[in-house]
Design a protein around this motif. Structure first.
Motif, PDB file in Angstrom:
ATOM      1  N   THR A 155     -38.525  -2.146   7.802  1.00 51.37           N
ATOM      2  CA  THR A 155     -37.469  -2.700   8.647  1.00 51.37           C
ATOM      3  C   THR A 155     -36.827  -1.617   9.501  1.00 51.37           C
ATOM      4  O   THR A 155     -36.581  -1.817  10.699  1.00 51.37           O
ATOM      5  CB  THR A 155     -36.405  -3.395   7.776  1.00 51.37           C
ATOM      6  OG1 THR A 155     -37.042  -4.392   6.996  1.00 51.37           O
ATOM      7  CG2 THR A 155     -35.330  -4.021   8.632  1.00 51.37           C
ATOM      8  N   LEU A 156     -36.560  -0.463   8.911  1.00 50.70           N
ATOM      9  CA  LEU A 156     -35.956   0.641   9.663  1.00 50.70           C
ATOM     10  C   LEU A 156     -36.890   1.147  10.755  1.00 50.70           C
ATOM     11  O   LEU A 156     -36.444   1.435  11.872  1.00 50.70           O
ATOM     12  CB  LEU A 156     -35.565   1.775   8.721  1.00 50.70           C
ATOM     13  CG  LEU A 156     -34.390   1.486   7.787  1.00 50.70           C
ATOM     14  CD1 LEU A 156     -34.186   2.653   6.822  1.00 50.70           C
ATOM     15  CD2 LEU A 156     -33.128   1.232   8.579  1.00 50.70           C
ATOM     16  N   LEU A 157     -38.171   1.240  10.459  1.00 55.02           N
ATOM     17  CA  LEU A 157     -39.127   1.686  11.474  1.00 55.02           C
ATOM     18  C   LEU A 157     -39.217   0.692  12.630  1.00 55.02           C
ATOM     19  O   LEU A 157     -39.249   1.091  13.799  1.00 55.02           O
ATOM     20  CB  LEU A 157     -40.509   1.898  10.849  1.00 55.02           C
ATOM     21  CG  LEU A 157     -40.652   3.129   9.962  1.00 55.02           C
ATOM     22  CD1 LEU A 157     -42.023   3.141   9.292  1.00 55.02           C
ATOM     23  CD2 LEU A 157     -40.453   4.398  10.766  1.00 55.02           C
TER      24      LEU A 157
ATOM     25  N   MET B 156     -40.022  -0.582  -0.048  1.00 50.24           N
ATOM     26  CA  MET B 156     -40.973  -0.503   1.044  1.00 50.24           C
ATOM     27  C   MET B 156     -40.542  -1.380   2.225  1.00 50.24           C
ATOM     28  O   MET B 156     -40.750  -1.018   3.354  1.00 50.24           O
ATOM     29  CB  MET B 156     -42.354  -0.934   0.513  1.00 50.24           C
ATOM     30  CG  MET B 156     -43.462  -0.684   1.489  1.00 50.24           C
ATOM     31  SD  MET B 156     -43.663   1.083   1.674  1.00 50.24           S
ATOM     32  CE  MET B 156     -45.130   1.163   2.583  1.00 50.24           C
ATOM     33  N   ARG B 157     -39.920  -2.518   1.934  1.00 46.87           N
ATOM     34  CA  ARG B 157     -39.460  -3.396   3.009  1.00 46.87           C
ATOM     35  C   ARG B 157     -38.371  -2.734   3.837  1.00 46.87           C
ATOM     36  O   ARG B 157     -38.302  -2.928   5.046  1.00 46.87           O
ATOM     37  CB  ARG B 157     -38.920  -4.703   2.442  1.00 46.87           C
ATOM     38  CG  ARG B 157     -39.968  -5.693   2.101  1.00 46.87           C
ATOM     39  CD  ARG B 157     -39.338  -7.000   1.722  1.00 46.87           C
ATOM     40  NE  ARG B 157     -40.353  -8.021   1.568  1.00 46.87           N
ATOM     41  CZ  ARG B 157     -40.094  -9.269   1.288  1.00 46.87           C
ATOM     42  NH1 ARG B 157     -38.847  -9.659   1.095  1.00 46.87           N
ATOM     43  NH2 ARG B 157     -41.061 -10.140   1.172  1.00 46.87           N
ATOM     44  N   ILE B 158     -37.519  -1.964   3.180  1.00 46.50           N
ATOM     45  CA  ILE B 158     -36.428  -1.297   3.897  1.00 46.50           C
ATOM     46  C   ILE B 158     -36.993  -0.294   4.892  1.00 46.50           C
ATOM     47  O   ILE B 158     -36.563  -0.233   6.043  1.00 46.50           O
ATOM     48  CB  ILE B 158     -35.455  -0.614   2.913  1.00 46.50           C
ATOM     49  CG1 ILE B 158     -34.744  -1.672   2.068  1.00 46.50           C
ATOM     50  CG2 ILE B 158     -34.451   0.257   3.651  1.00 46.50           C
ATOM     51  CD1 ILE B 158     -33.884  -1.104   0.967  1.00 46.50           C
TER      52      ILE B 158
END
Length: 43
Positions: free
Chosen positions: A6-8, A1-3
């Motif tokens: 971070t991408l958003l 979920m963190r990835i």
């Protein structure tokens, strides 16, 4: 979920930067046009 988060956030930052650069380009172009008009009037 963190990835995903971070991408958003990175994508949003890039889009905001593009808008800022485009706006700056338009402002510089308008400034150049104003200088050109002033030079033409001074002839």
């Amino acid at each position: 979920m963190r990835i995903v988060t971070t991408l958003l956030l990175a994508a949003m930052a890039l889009l905001a930067a593009c808008n800022t650069i485009a706006g700056a380009g338009e402002d510089i172009s308008k400034g150049g046009q104003a200088i050109h008009r002033g030079a033409e009037e001074a002839k």
